[in-house]
Scaffold this active site. Sequence first.
Site, mmCIF file in Angstrom:
data_model
loop_
_atom_site.group_PDB
_atom_site.id
_atom_site.type_symbol
_atom_site.label_atom_id
_atom_site.label_comp_id
_atom_site.label_asym_id
_atom_site.label_seq_id
_atom_site.Cartn_x
_atom_site.Cartn_y
_atom_site.Cartn_z
ATOM 1 C CE LYS A 10 -3.533 -2.003 2.142
ATOM 2 N NZ LYS A 10 -4.673 -1.946 3.763
ATOM 3 C CG PHE A 58 -14.474 1.508 6.868
ATOM 4 C CD1 PHE A 58 -13.577 0.082 5.742
ATOM 5 C CD2 PHE A 58 -14.551 0.157 7.946
ATOM 6 C CE1 PHE A 58 -13.859 -1.149 5.883
ATOM 7 C CE2 PHE A 58 -15.653 -1.377 7.752
ATOM 8 C CZ PHE A 58 -14.785 -1.776 6.768
ATOM 9 N NE ARG A 86 -5.754 -13.019 4.435
ATOM 10 C CZ ARG A 86 -6.326 -11.884 4.630
ATOM 11 N NH1 ARG A 86 -5.917 -11.124 3.496
ATOM 12 N NH2 ARG A 86 -6.828 -10.938 5.058
ATOM 13 N NE ARG A 103 -1.472 -5.969 7.083
ATOM 14 C CZ ARG A 103 -3.347 -6.638 6.625
ATOM 15 N NH1 ARG A 103 -3.770 -7.623 7.329
ATOM 16 N NH2 ARG A 103 -3.773 -6.495 5.399
ATOM 17 C CG HIS A 116 -5.245 -6.413 -0.337
ATOM 18 N ND1 HIS A 116 -6.383 -6.210 0.588
ATOM 19 C CD2 HIS A 116 -5.451 -6.552 -1.420
ATOM 20 C CE1 HIS A 116 -6.936 -6.864 -0.146
ATOM 21 N NE2 HIS A 116 -6.606 -7.609 -1.430
#
Length: 151
Positions: A10, A58, A86, A103, A116
Amino acid sequence: MTERTFVMVKPDGVQRGLVGEIVGRLEDRGLKMVGGKLMQIDRDLAEEHYGEHEDKPFFDDLVGFITSGPVMAMVWEGQDAVQQVRTMMGETDPAESAPGTIRGDFGLDLGRNVIHGSDTEPGSNEREIDLFFDEAELIHYERVDEQWLYE
């Protein structure tokens, strides 16, 4: 089962110079990049990509953020690629992600979680790949180490 999955670094990950680190982690895991491009997502593509969230409060923030700067869109291939990515990404909220996940190591905020990847919903990976890539942009090749990765 060999499959493909969509992965996107991102705008926060691109701006923080994390593309190389993320690509390296995916390659180290034995996954093979078969497509990749640095791109600026326009509003129409962003709205289609996040269409499942259209009615959520959102949604506008998601679209605004993903169009705020360049992203690195990629297609990765390998055995159980969707689930592997994932697991490597960690939880959507970086505060809930284990150290060692992308993350968990680099994400600081739910809205700025660096990466993502296609979810495990059947067909989600193909839908996202088709949104961002034409078949002609995907390369078919064998990595020299594949014989050492899978039985």
